[in-house]
Design a protein around this motif. Structure first.
Motif, short mmCIF file in Angstrom:
data_model
loop_
_atom_site.label_atom_id
_atom_site.label_comp_id
_atom_site.label_asym_id
_atom_site.label_seq_id
_atom_site.Cartn_x
_atom_site.Cartn_y
_atom_site.Cartn_z
N GLY A 29 0.81 -1.22 0.00
CA GLY A 29 0.00 0.00 0.00
C GLY A 29 0.84 1.27 0.00
N ASN A 31 1.31 3.71 2.16
CA ASN A 31 2.12 4.17 3.29
C ASN A 31 3.30 3.26 3.63
OD1 ASN A 31 0.96 6.79 4.24
ND2 ASN A 31 -0.87 5.54 3.98
N HIS A 69 -5.13 -0.67 -3.55
CA HIS A 69 -6.24 -0.10 -2.78
C HIS A 69 -6.94 1.04 -3.51
CE1 HIS A 69 -3.38 -1.81 0.14
NE2 HIS A 69 -4.46 -2.24 0.73
N TRP A 70 -6.37 1.46 -4.60
CA TRP A 70 -6.96 2.59 -5.33
C TRP A 70 -7.69 2.05 -6.55
CZ3 TRP A 70 -2.08 6.33 -5.52
CH2 TRP A 70 -1.72 6.64 -4.21
N HIS A 261 -8.35 7.65 13.06
CA HIS A 261 -8.16 6.92 11.81
C HIS A 261 -8.80 5.55 11.97
CE1 HIS A 261 -5.70 4.25 9.01
NE2 HIS A 261 -6.67 4.80 8.33
N ARG A 263 -9.52 2.41 10.20
CA ARG A 263 -9.20 1.58 9.03
C ARG A 263 -10.19 0.44 8.97
NH1 ARG A 263 -7.75 -0.85 4.99
NH2 ARG A 263 -5.58 -1.30 4.37
N ASP A 266 -10.16 -4.30 4.30
CA ASP A 266 -9.47 -5.57 4.54
C ASP A 266 -9.17 -5.81 6.02
OD1 ASP A 266 -7.92 -3.33 3.69
OD2 ASP A 266 -6.11 -4.54 3.79
N PHE A 267 -9.04 -4.74 6.83
CA PHE A 267 -8.74 -4.93 8.25
C PHE A 267 -9.91 -5.62 8.97
CE2 PHE A 267 -4.94 -2.52 10.01
CZ PHE A 267 -4.24 -2.56 8.81
N ARG A 271 -8.39 -8.99 10.27
CA ARG A 271 -7.96 -8.81 11.66
C ARG A 271 -9.16 -8.75 12.60
NH1 ARG A 271 -2.68 -5.66 11.57
NH2 ARG A 271 -1.83 -6.50 9.66
N ALA A 300 -11.20 9.94 9.77
CA ALA A 300 -10.58 9.55 8.49
C ALA A 300 -10.81 8.06 8.36
CB ALA A 300 -9.09 9.84 8.53
N THR A 301 -11.37 7.66 7.27
CA THR A 301 -11.66 6.23 7.12
C THR A 301 -11.68 5.81 5.66
OG1 THR A 301 -13.20 4.46 7.72
CG2 THR A 301 -14.20 6.57 7.13
N ASP A 342 -6.71 13.60 4.45
CA ASP A 342 -7.19 12.98 5.70
C ASP A 342 -6.05 12.91 6.72
OD1 ASP A 342 -9.88 12.53 5.44
OD2 ASP A 342 -9.71 10.46 4.74
N SER A 358 -1.56 -0.18 11.43
CA SER A 358 -1.79 0.39 10.10
C SER A 358 -0.68 1.38 9.78
CB SER A 358 -3.15 1.10 10.06
OG SER A 358 -3.19 2.01 8.97
N THR A 359 -0.06 1.23 8.61
CA THR A 359 1.01 2.16 8.22
C THR A 359 0.42 3.55 7.94
OG1 THR A 359 0.84 1.42 5.92
CG2 THR A 359 2.54 0.39 7.25
C1 GFB Z 1 -2.03 -5.12 6.68
C2 GFB Z 1 -1.66 -4.23 5.52
O1 GFB Z 1 -2.30 -2.99 5.67
C3 GFB Z 1 -2.00 -2.03 4.71
O2 GFB Z 1 -2.81 -0.90 4.92
P1 GFB Z 1 -2.40 0.27 5.90
O3 GFB Z 1 -1.15 -0.10 6.57
O4 GFB Z 1 -3.57 0.63 6.74
O5 GFB Z 1 -2.12 1.60 5.03
P2 GFB Z 1 -2.18 1.86 3.48
O6 GFB Z 1 -1.52 0.80 2.76
O7 GFB Z 1 -1.72 3.21 3.20
O8 GFB Z 1 -3.73 1.83 3.21
C4 GFB Z 1 -4.22 1.42 2.00
C5 GFB Z 1 -5.07 2.49 1.35
O9 GFB Z 1 -6.32 2.58 2.00
C6 GFB Z 1 -6.83 3.90 1.90
N1 GFB Z 1 -7.10 4.41 3.25
C7 GFB Z 1 -6.88 3.79 4.44
N2 GFB Z 1 -7.31 4.56 5.44
C8 GFB Z 1 -7.81 5.68 4.89
C9 GFB Z 1 -8.40 6.87 5.41
O10 GFB Z 1 -8.57 7.06 6.60
N3 GFB Z 1 -8.76 7.82 4.52
C10 GFB Z 1 -8.58 7.67 3.18
N4 GFB Z 1 -8.93 8.68 2.38
N5 GFB Z 1 -8.05 6.57 2.65
C11 GFB Z 1 -7.67 5.59 3.50
C12 GFB Z 1 -5.76 4.74 1.20
O11 GFB Z 1 -6.11 4.85 -0.14
C13 GFB Z 1 -4.51 3.91 1.35
O12 GFB Z 1 -3.66 4.14 0.29
C14 GFB Z 1 -2.27 -2.55 3.34
O13 GFB Z 1 -1.71 -1.70 2.39
C15 GFB Z 1 -1.67 -3.90 3.09
O14 GFB Z 1 -2.13 -4.40 1.86
C16 GFB Z 1 -2.02 -4.86 4.18
O15 GFB Z 1 -3.40 -5.18 4.11
#
Ligand code: GFB
Length: 399
Positions: A29, A31, A69-70, A261, A263, A266-267, A271, A300-301, A342, A358-359
Motif C-alpha cells: 500500500g 504508506n 487499494h486505489w 483513523h 481503518r 481488509d482490516f 484482523r 478519516a476512514t 485525511d 496500520s502504516t
Molecule cells: C495489513 C496491511 O495494511 C495495509 O494498509 P495500511 O497499513 O492501513 O495503510 P495503506 O496501505 O496506506 O492503506 C491502503 C489504502 O487505504 C486507503 N485508506 C486507508 N485509510 C484511509 C483513510 O482514513 N482515509 C482515506 N482517504 N483513505 C484511506 C488509502 O487509499 C490507502 O492508500 C495494506 O496496504 C496492506 O495491503 C495490508 O493489508
C-alpha cells in the motif's frame, strides 16, 4: 541541464551520474511504500555524501500506478511524486528525480530506455530454518517466475536481470554498485531491503523531508479552518519554511477536535480480533471526548459512507466530520491525495486515535511528532474491547 549519460561526449566528471531506480511489490500500500522510499532515500543520501565517484547517483522516483487499494482503469496512471510531495523538499535530503525527468534526459540520446542491470531482491530461503539473520547478499536462482513489467511502461527494457537473495539494510546495496559499472540499475522488490537504523536522526531527516505538496496542505488547512476552527497560529503548529530548520518542540496544542483513523475494508476481514465494531468505536471516542472536554471529532476512514452515518447517529450529541472531496479535487489528486488530506487533518488534532498496525496511522503519528505534539496525545489506537487497549509502539522523534 547538463547532466549526461555514460559515453555521451558532453560528459565530464562533474555532470556524470548513474541512475538508481527501484520498485516495490505490487500489493504493498501507499504508506508502506513511503517507508520503502525512506530506506532508499537514506541510501541515496549516504551515497551523495561519499567521495567515491562510483557512488554518484540520481535516484528515480517510481511513479504511483495501479495501487491495489486505489481504483484504477486498465491504463496506468503514472502519477508523479510531485502531486503528493514537495519535490524540492525531498531533494534537500536525497538526490531524487521524477521518472519523466529521467526519460527526458535519457531520451535525448536513445529512443528506448534499456536498464543495464536489474536485481530482483528475495529473502534467503534458508533464513528462518537456519536462523541466520546476518546481513548478506548473493546472486541466486530466482524463487519466483520472473515477470517484469518496469513500472507499466512499454518503452523500458533490460539487459541483465538477476535475482539477489538479500538480508540487510538498503545501504548495503552500495557493495553491489561498487562491483558494476552499469549506468542504470533497477532494484525490484525494494521492500526486502530494510532500514539501517529505524528511528535514528537520519531516519527522521528523511521523514521530515517528506513534506506534502503545498496545495494538499492548503486544502486540508481550509477544511480545518472552516469546519474545525483550527489553524496553525492558535494550534501552535507553525513549522519553518524548510524542514532543515525545524527544532525539537513538544508544545503543539492542536485544534479543538479529536481525530480518529478508522481503518476498515481488509482490516475488518483479516484482523477480526483487533478490529472493533462501530459500537465499540463510538464508546472509545466518547470516553476521550469526555476526558478532554471536547465535542468535535474528525473521522478519516476507508470505510463506506453508511458506516460513517451509523457512527454519526451513535454519537448524535457530538459534531462528527469527514472530509469529502469535490469532484475536481478527486479527479486531480485521486485517492492518494484524499488519503493525504485525511492524514494532514488527523495530524493537527488535539488528540489522535489510530488503527493498530496500520502504516496509514504510523505516518500520521510521525507527522504529529514532527509538529511537536506531546507523545501521549498521539500514540493511541482503537481496540476491540473498550478498556482493553494496548499501547502501541512509541517511536518518538530524534533530531
Ligand atoms: C495489513 C496491511 O495494511 C495495509 O494498509 P495500511 O497499513 O492501513 O495503510 P495503506 O496501505 O496506506 O492503506 C491502503 C489504502 O487505504 C486507503 N485508506 C486507508 N485509510 C484511509 C483513510 O482514513 N482515509 C482515506 N482517504 N483513505 C484511506 C488509502 O487509499 C490507502 O492508500 C495494506 O496496504 C496492506 O495491503 C495490508 O493489508
Amino acid at each position: 541541464d547538463s547532466v549526461c549519460y555514460k559515453n555521451d561526449n558532453k560528459c565530464t566528471k562533474e555532470n556524470q551520474f548513474r541512475y538508481l531506480l527501484y520498485d516495490v511489490n505490487a500489493p504493498e500500500g501507499f504508506n508502506l511504500r513511503r517507508d520503502v522510499y525512506m530506506r532508499f532515500a537514506i541510501l541515496a543520501h549516504q551515497m551523495q555524501k561519499s567521495d567515491n565517484p562510483a557512488l554518484k547517483f540520481k535516484m528515480v522516483l517510481p511513479p504511483w500506478s495501479h495501487l491495489v487499494h486505489w481504483s484504477y482503469s486498465e491504463y496506468p496512471e503514472h502519477i508523479p511524486w510531485s502531486l503528493y510531495f514537495d519535490l524540492k523538499s525531498l531533494q534537500m535530503f536525497a538526490p531524487v528525480i521524477e521518472m519523466h525527468e529521467f526519460f527526458s534526459r535519457y531520451q535525448k540520446k536513445y529512443s528506448k530506455v534499456i536498464i543495464e542491470k536489474v536485481y530482483t531482491l528475495q529473502h534467503f530461503e534458508d533464513m528462518f530454518e537456519t536462523g541466520n539473520f546476518e546481513d548478506r547478499l548473493k546472486i541466486e536462482e530466482c524463487q519466483d517466475t520472473h515477470k517484469l513489467n518496469f513500472f507499466f511502461y512499454e518503452n523500458i527494457t533490460a539487459k541483465n536481470v538477476h535475482c539477489l537473495s538479500y538480508h540487510g539494510p538498503a545501504t548495503k546495496l552500495t557493495e553491489l554498485f561498487l562491483n558494476t559499472s552499469a549506468g542504470t540499475i533497477l532494484i525490484n522488490h525494494a521492500e526486502v531491503a530494510l532500514h539501517e537504523f529505524f528511528g535514528n536522526n537520519l531516519y527522521w531527516q528523511a521523514r521530515r523531508s517528506m513534506r506534502f505538496n503545498k496545495e494538499l496542505k492548503t486544502i486540508a488547512d481550509d477544511f480545518r479552518r472552516i469546519f474545525l476552527k483550527s489553524n496553525d497560529e492558535t494550534d501552535n503548529t507553525i513549522l519553518p519554511e524548510s524542514w532543515k530548520h525545524e527544532k525539537p518542540k513538544r508544545n503543539a496544542i492542536g485544534g479543538s477536535y479529536i481525530a480518529v483513523h478508522l481503518r476498515r475494508r481488509d482490516f475488518v476481514r483479516s484482523r477480526p480480533n483487533e478490529t472493533p465494531n462501530l459500537d465499540s468505536v463510538a464508546q472509545q471516542i466518547t470516553k476521550i471526548l469526555i476526558k478532554l472536554n471536547l465535542n468535535t471529532v474528525f473521522i478519516a476512514t476507508d470505510g463506506p459512507k453508511d458506516e460513517f452515518d451509523t457512527l454519526s447517529k451513535m454519537l448524535v450529541h457530538y459534531k462528527l466530520f469527514k472530509y469529502t472531496p469535490s469532484s475536481v479535487i478527486k479527479q486531480k489528486y485521486k485517492e492518494g491525495g484524499v488519503a493525504i488530506i485525511d492524514q494532514i487533518i488527523c495530524s493537527y488534532a488535539r488528540y489522535f486515535i489510530g488503527t493498530h498496525d496500520s502504516t496509514f496511522t504510523f505516518r500520521i503519528q510521525e507527522e504529529r511528532e514532527i509538529l511537536g505534539f506531546p507523545s501521549d496525545s498521539t500514540f493511541n489506537t482503537l481496540c476491540k474491547v473498550v478498556g482493553q487497549c494496548h499501547k502501541p509502539s512509541i517511536w518518538t522523534i530524534v533530531y
